[in-house]
Design a protein around this motif. Structure first.
Motif, short mmCIF file in Angstrom:
data_model
loop_
_atom_site.label_atom_id
_atom_site.label_comp_id
_atom_site.label_asym_id
_atom_site.label_seq_id
_atom_site.Cartn_x
_atom_site.Cartn_y
_atom_site.Cartn_z
N ALA A 1 0.84 -1.21 0.00
CA ALA A 1 0.00 0.00 0.00
C ALA A 1 0.88 1.25 0.00
O ALA A 1 0.58 2.23 -0.69
N LEU A 2 1.98 1.21 0.76
CA LEU A 2 2.92 2.33 0.78
C LEU A 2 3.56 2.53 -0.60
O LEU A 2 3.70 3.65 -1.08
N ILE A 3 3.96 1.42 -1.21
CA ILE A 3 4.56 1.49 -2.55
C ILE A 3 3.59 2.14 -3.54
O ILE A 3 3.97 2.98 -4.36
N ASP A 4 2.31 1.76 -3.44
CA ASP A 4 1.30 2.32 -4.34
C ASP A 4 1.08 3.82 -4.11
O ASP A 4 0.79 4.57 -5.05
N LYS A 5 1.21 4.24 -2.82
CA LYS A 5 0.89 5.63 -2.49
C LYS A 5 2.07 6.60 -2.69
O LYS A 5 1.86 7.80 -2.81
N VAL A 6 3.29 6.08 -2.67
CA VAL A 6 4.46 6.94 -2.84
C VAL A 6 4.62 7.25 -4.34
O VAL A 6 4.89 6.36 -5.13
N ASP A 7 4.43 8.50 -4.69
CA ASP A 7 4.52 8.93 -6.09
C ASP A 7 5.76 9.78 -6.28
O ASP A 7 5.84 10.90 -5.77
N CYS A 8 6.72 9.27 -7.01
CA CYS A 8 7.98 9.98 -7.21
C CYS A 8 7.90 11.03 -8.32
O CYS A 8 8.85 11.79 -8.55
N ASN A 9 6.77 11.11 -9.00
CA ASN A 9 6.65 12.05 -10.12
C ASN A 9 6.07 13.40 -9.72
O ASN A 9 6.19 14.38 -10.45
N THR A 10 5.44 13.48 -8.56
CA THR A 10 4.76 14.71 -8.17
C THR A 10 5.67 15.69 -7.43
O THR A 10 5.35 16.86 -7.32
N GLU A 11 6.78 15.20 -6.90
CA GLU A 11 7.71 16.03 -6.13
C GLU A 11 7.03 16.64 -4.90
O GLU A 11 7.36 17.75 -4.47
N THR A 12 6.04 15.93 -4.35
CA THR A 12 5.35 16.43 -3.15
C THR A 12 5.70 15.59 -1.92
O THR A 12 5.22 15.89 -0.83
N LEU A 13 6.52 14.57 -2.10
CA LEU A 13 6.87 13.70 -0.97
C LEU A 13 7.80 14.44 -0.01
O LEU A 13 8.82 14.99 -0.41
N MET A 14 7.42 14.45 1.26
CA MET A 14 8.24 15.10 2.28
C MET A 14 8.49 14.15 3.45
O MET A 14 7.63 13.34 3.81
N LEU A 15 9.67 14.23 4.01
CA LEU A 15 10.03 13.44 5.18
C LEU A 15 10.36 14.38 6.34
O LEU A 15 10.82 15.50 6.13
N MET A 16 10.11 13.89 7.55
CA MET A 16 10.47 14.66 8.74
C MET A 16 11.54 13.90 9.53
O MET A 16 11.41 12.70 9.75
N HIS A 17 12.58 14.61 9.92
CA HIS A 17 13.63 14.04 10.77
C HIS A 17 13.44 14.63 12.15
O HIS A 17 13.64 15.83 12.36
N CYS A 18 13.02 13.78 13.09
CA CYS A 18 12.63 14.27 14.41
C CYS A 18 13.54 13.74 15.50
O CYS A 18 13.90 12.55 15.51
N ARG A 19 13.86 14.62 16.42
CA ARG A 19 14.68 14.22 17.56
C ARG A 19 13.86 13.36 18.51
O ARG A 19 12.64 13.47 18.58
N GLY A 20 14.56 12.51 19.28
CA GLY A 20 13.88 11.73 20.30
C GLY A 20 13.46 12.63 21.44
O GLY A 20 13.98 13.74 21.60
N ASN A 21 12.50 12.15 22.24
CA ASN A 21 12.02 12.95 23.37
C ASN A 21 13.05 13.06 24.48
O ASN A 21 13.00 13.97 25.30
N HIS A 22 13.98 12.12 24.51
CA HIS A 22 15.03 12.12 25.52
C HIS A 22 16.39 12.07 24.84
O HIS A 22 16.50 11.66 23.69
N SER A 23 17.40 12.46 25.57
CA SER A 23 18.75 12.53 24.99
C SER A 23 19.23 11.18 24.48
O SER A 23 19.99 11.10 23.52
N ARG A 24 18.82 10.10 25.14
CA ARG A 24 19.28 8.77 24.74
C ARG A 24 18.39 8.15 23.67
O ARG A 24 18.70 7.09 23.13
N GLU A 25 17.27 8.76 23.38
CA GLU A 25 16.36 8.22 22.39
C GLU A 25 16.81 8.66 21.00
O GLU A 25 17.04 9.85 20.76
N PRO A 26 16.98 7.72 20.08
CA PRO A 26 17.48 8.08 18.75
C PRO A 26 16.47 8.91 17.96
O PRO A 26 15.27 8.84 18.20
N SER A 27 17.00 9.69 17.04
CA SER A 27 16.12 10.46 16.16
C SER A 27 15.47 9.50 15.17
O SER A 27 15.94 8.38 14.98
N ILE A 28 14.40 9.95 14.56
CA ILE A 28 13.67 9.09 13.63
C ILE A 28 13.26 9.89 12.41
O ILE A 28 12.98 11.08 12.50
N VAL A 29 13.27 9.24 11.26
CA VAL A 29 12.79 9.86 10.03
C VAL A 29 11.45 9.22 9.68
O VAL A 29 11.32 7.99 9.68
N LYS A 30 10.45 10.05 9.40
CA LYS A 30 9.12 9.53 9.09
C LYS A 30 8.48 10.35 7.98
O LYS A 30 8.95 11.45 7.65
#
Length: 208
Positions: free
Chosen positions: A46-75
């Motif tokens: 379903a993700l493969i079907d929804k990700v459209d590389c032709n529209t140039e509208t795809l955005m990702l967020m790189h977010c810090r963890g809530n705590h210093s030891r919690e790794p950051s995550i990209v979503k």
């Protein structure tokens, strides 16, 4: 002799009962694993079907963890895509998805983690996140296809394991029943039953 047979029959019956229970447990565990993989496979496609590389509208967020030891995550910045990832049942598959996103993340020029006041951060989902509007989209799709293929292979392998285990259990329980029936006949009694386990194994074959 009769004394030996009187000891052997209950011993065989108990051993067969325990074996049957292990068969039922294995069947349940394997079917649950197949269910998880099936669910995750549907989500990845379903993700493969929804990700459209032709529209140039795809955005990702790189977010810090809530705590210093919690790794950051990209979503995914898109709520629909992000929610789909949240429906994955396997932690291992979810980690592979997040690694794929992290590999394809490209920060916007001069952009860093957003700085927002504490009061605003509580209600702002992008607080502590930097946004990329130019991720390597094709890399995401390529990695998602690899994840989907691995899931398909693993699911087929697990289905083969389930079939093999059920065949093994059916043969062993049938053998146990014959052995106990022979011993019961020597004692002049009725054929001994192996209990509910054999019936459960038989029903599992009919279901699957």
């Amino acid at each position: 002799n009769m004394g030996k047979l009187q000891v052997e029959i209950p011993t065989l019956r108990e051993a067969s009962r325990k074996y049957g229970e292990s068969c039922v447990d294995d069947k349940r565990a394997l079917k649950e694993a197949i269910s998880v993989m099936s669910n995750d496979s549907v989500i990845i496609w379903a993700l493969i079907d929804k990700v459209d590389c032709n529209t140039e509208t795809l955005m990702l967020m790189h977010c810090r963890g809530n705590h210093s030891r919690e790794p950051s995550i990209v979503k995914f910045a898109n709520h629909s895509l992000h929610n789909q990832v949240g429906k994955l049942h396997s932690r291992k598959v979810a980690e592979r998805v997040h690694r794929a996103l992290k590999k394809s993340y490209r920060p916007a020029q001069g952009q860093s983690f957003a700085q927002t006041p504490v009061a605003e951060a509580a209600s702002n989902e992008t607080a502590g996140c930097s946004i990329s509007d130019s991720p390597v989209c094709q890399l995401i799709l390529d990695r998602f296809h690899v994840i989907a293929a691995a899931l398909t292979d693993k699911m087929r392998e697990t289905q083969r394991k389930l079939q093999h285990r059920m065949d093994e259990c059916t043969a062993r329980l049938a053998f146990d029943k014959v052995m106990m029936a022979e011993r019961a006949a020597l004692l002049g009694g009725r054929p001994a039953e192996v209990g509910d386990a054999a019936a459960l194994i038989t029903s599992s074959r009919e279901e699957g």
